[in-house]
Design an enzyme around this catalytic site. Structure first.
Site, PDB file in Angstrom:
ATOM      1  N   GLU A 276     -49.753  29.589 -11.882  1.00 25.31           N
ATOM      2  CA  GLU A 276     -48.533  28.862 -12.217  1.00 25.31           C
ATOM      3  C   GLU A 276     -48.138  29.316 -13.610  1.00 25.31           C
ATOM      4  O   GLU A 276     -48.721  28.897 -14.606  1.00 25.31           O
ATOM      5  CB  GLU A 276     -48.790  27.352 -12.152  1.00 25.31           C
ATOM      6  N   CYS A 315     -43.970  24.575 -19.295  1.00 27.48           N
ATOM      7  CA  CYS A 315     -43.750  25.658 -18.340  1.00 27.48           C
ATOM      8  C   CYS A 315     -42.477  25.427 -17.537  1.00 27.48           C
ATOM      9  O   CYS A 315     -41.911  26.361 -16.975  1.00 27.48           O
ATOM     10  CB  CYS A 315     -44.955  25.791 -17.403  1.00 27.48           C
TER      11      CYS A 315
END
Length: 705
Positions: A276, A315
């Site tokens: 990720e 993120c």
């Protein structure tokens, strides 16, 4: 709370060192806290710049760490059922909730404000609660089925199914620095529910917060020994010892993720690797939104929040802003005015809304990347070199002004779609129409999330369908949902988190979907009786067991999958059909009108399907007071053949599955849910209806007969 800037460093340093024995963070491995050898790496306060502690994994035998996880933690977790693991997660969530103020205190040292810390800490604990609740979606077994059974023979004596069993390895989590609690717990909650132990390697710069959480988890004694190990510092050759039974997850930069994913051992052993990666997420303003509309303000608020929460170190943060050409200048001026209202500084000061980056090294990396973008963009808000801060020293701490860049040629500039500044930085760009917006959104080459703000649902639909291939999650935001929306940058436990391409190509969380990442799927074949024994869920055609005692006279513990009852039969009459129509007010022509059946599927008025189901209940129910407490619901029902007056129906009732229920309080009746397969046939032996009904059934000693 006002603080004195001169006394701040001493107070902050003292507060963290109270929780760190000797200033050295130990690793928790092979059942004990072990200090690493050598000088290690120093950790610094993001706000004051003071040294806080040191960490080291020197001397750690990483092969032994993984072996311990497999032999000790895995063996213990695999013996537990989903329900036992779920209750374990709930107990852990409650335990951490009672001690969370300690985590908030430490979180300030990472540069996080109270609001930033809330996302990290409450979000992490919330993941434990959410996954604990997921136990109800699984059987009370250590394993589960996946999907529907598959018939493989004409006679029904051979079939197939899919099982999911816990892998025999460990989950190795390598996490980013921006969410030391959430990143830790959102992953571990899922692998623990699946039956796998965890080896957690938090980012070194903020690992003292993850360390504090691990301390509380270990001290609680809630997890089996070996279910959690913590490495603070360099991961060494850890990945050289993983096997195909392990699962590796990584959250962080694309460059680091690709380096780890290319490890020779991971490739050779075909180790599952979930990545990720930070991505160039975007937000798009719909062409219908103009200044003065609620959506205009919603858009500005969302961008400001995503640029300043955690100082942009998310993120999922918005890196690219796309707006219609006609409102470009209005929007970037409005965003600048909004960002100017964000007080920056010491997060202990209640007036501060944006704290520091995780460290000065991170700040310098952001500055270097911004310089790259400035070759093709211009700065329209903020300063790269200076920032006004409250109750802090801007140079000693890792502070940076929010930076809004403008790029007017997004189709001719690649850097803005490729270079990520992992901080409070975003670039605004124009688009001409729907097709342009879709193409620009996809130029990020794969993102974790995207948002579109519009009141035009048709435009939103076309955008989503056009951009979906390049995004892991898309939020459609407007006045209808803004008040309750969790926002652009909030991954949720029950929705998948991840994205294609640059975002890593991985997927985590997502409720039941996430649990399956840590399990091995195996296809099993055999007779219905064999598959019933394997799955502990009755399969059509399997052997049943009948005795003199009616199933409704049996307590939850006494009932076994496959226990069955064959009822006597009753004949359906025209009066039944008429009376049910009058009772239910269901006068649909097929039940009541002889003259309207031409060209239909029916030869004459047909019995109501729900009458057949009700009549079936009348055949199989034992009317006396007993262990069956109530009808809990109906999961599936099919009416397979018309039933006309004169037909004679009977029922076979079979225990299909059993699920325990947790008592709500000490006065609650101990009970469980029993799923019953109801098969209704006519005098020819053909099935006319099939359903699964649920009842709550008391456990022994809780309901007198």
């Amino acid at each position: 709370m006002k603080t004195n800037a001169l006394s701040l460093p001493l107070e902050r340093t003292a507060s963290i060192k109270e929780s760190i024995s000797g200033g050295l963070l130990a690793n928790y491995i092979t059942g004990r806290w072990v200090a690493g050898e050598g000088d290690g790496q120093a950790l610094y306060d993001a706000v004051s710049g003071d040294a806080l502690a040191t960490v080291s994994t020197g001397g750690v035998d990483f092969s032994r760490v993984l072996q311990y996880a497999r032999e000790k933690g895995n063996a213990a977790l695999r013996r537990l059922t989903f329900h036992e693991r779920g209750r374990m997660l709930k107990a852990l969530a409650l335990h951490l909730s009672e001690r969370k103020e300690k985590f908030y205190t430490l979180s300030y040292h990472t540069g996080a404000t109270k609001a930033d810390s809330w996302i990290d800490i409450e979000g992490g604990i919330g993941n434990l609660f959410s996954n604990a609740s997921l136990r109800r979606r699984f059987p009370d077994l250590p394993y589960c089925t996946d999907g529907e059974p598959v018939g493989l023979s004409k006679g029904g004596t051979f079939m197939g199914h899919h099982l999911l069993v816990p892998k025999e390895g460990a989950a190795v989590h390598i996490n980013a620095y921006n969410f030391p609690v959430w990143g830790f717990l959102e992953k571990c909650a899922v692998n623990w529910l699946a039956g796998l132990p965890a080896v957690v390697k938090p980012a070194t710069v903020s690992c003292y917060l993850a360390h504090a959480v691990a301390q509380e988890i270990i001290a609680s004694g809630i997890l089996p020994e070996g279910a959690l190990q913590l490495l603070c510092g360099d991961p060494g050759d850890l990945l050289n010892h993983v096997t195909a039974q392990d699962v590796v997850t990584f959250t962080g930069s694309k460059a680091t993720g690709l380096k780890l994913k290319a490890n020779e051992n991971i490739l050779r052993e075909s180790v599952p690797f979930n990545m990720e990666a930070d991505s160039l997420n975007c937000i798009v303003l719909g062409p219908d939104v103009l200044p003065g509309m609620p959506e205009w303000d919603i858009f500005i608020k969302e961008v400001r929040k995503e640029m300043t929460v955690k100082a942009g170190q998310k993120c999922t943060a918005i890196r690219r802003i796309f707006v219609p050409e006609a409102v470009l200048e209005d929007m970037y001026r409005a965003l600048g005015q909004s960002l100017a209202q964000t007080p920056i500084g010491n997060p202990l000061n209640e007036s501060v809304r944006m704290g520091a980056l995780a460290g000065r090294e991170q700040r310098e990396q952001v500055r270097r990347n911004v310089q790259t973008l400035l070759a093709s963009s211009q700065l329209v808000y903020g300063s790269l070199d200076s920032v006004q801060v409250i109750d802090a020293d801007a140079q000693k701490g890792a502070f940076l002004s929010p930076l809004l860049l403008l790029n007017q040629t997004p189709f001719q500039t690649e850097a803005v779609h490729e270079v990520e500044c992992f901080g409070p930085v975003s670039t605004i760009m124009p688009y001409a129409g729907l097709d342009d917006a879709i193409v620009l959104a996809k130029k990020g080459k794969g993102s974790l999330c995207c948002s579109v703000v519009t009141t035009n649902d048709t435009w939103a639909r076309d955008f989503v369908l056009g951009a979906a291939t390049h995004h892991g999650r898309i939020l459609v935001l407007n006045r209808d949902c803004a008040r309750e929306s969790t926002g652009h940058g909030s991954p949720l436990p029950l929705l998948v988190h991840g994205g294609p391409g640059r975002a890593g190509g991985g997927e985590e969380m997502g409720g039941v979907r996430g649990v399956k990442h840590y399990m091995q799927r195996v296809a099993v074949q055999g007779s219905p009786s064999s598959i019933t024994a394997l799955t502990q869920s009755y399969q059509a055609g399997a052997r049943t067991a009948e005795d003199e005692k009616h199933p409704f006279r049996k307590y939850f513990e006494e009932l076994q999958v496959g226990d069955s009852l064959t009822t006597h039969r009753r004949t359906v009459t025209e009066a039944d059909i008429t009376n049910f129509a009058n009772l239910s007010w269901d006068h649909f022509y097929a039940h009541t009108d002889h003259t309207s059946l031409g060209g239909t599927l029916f030869e004459k008025p047909v019995a109501h399907g729900y009458f057949i189901l009700s009549a079936a209940a009348g055949l199989f129910v034992d009317a006396r007071k007993g262990p069956v407490l109530l009808n809990y619901g109906l999961e599936e029902c099919r009416f397979l053949k018309p039933v006309y007056a004169g037909a004679t129906i009977g029922v076979q009732l079979t225990v299909k599955e059993k699920l325990p229920q947790d008592p709500k309080d000490e006065n609650d009746i101990p009970r469980g849910i029993v799923k019953w397969l109801v098969e209704v046939s006519d005098e020819t032996g053909e099935m006319v209806a099939i359903a699964t009904i649920l009842t709550q059934v008391a456990k022994k000693g809780s309901s007198p007969e």
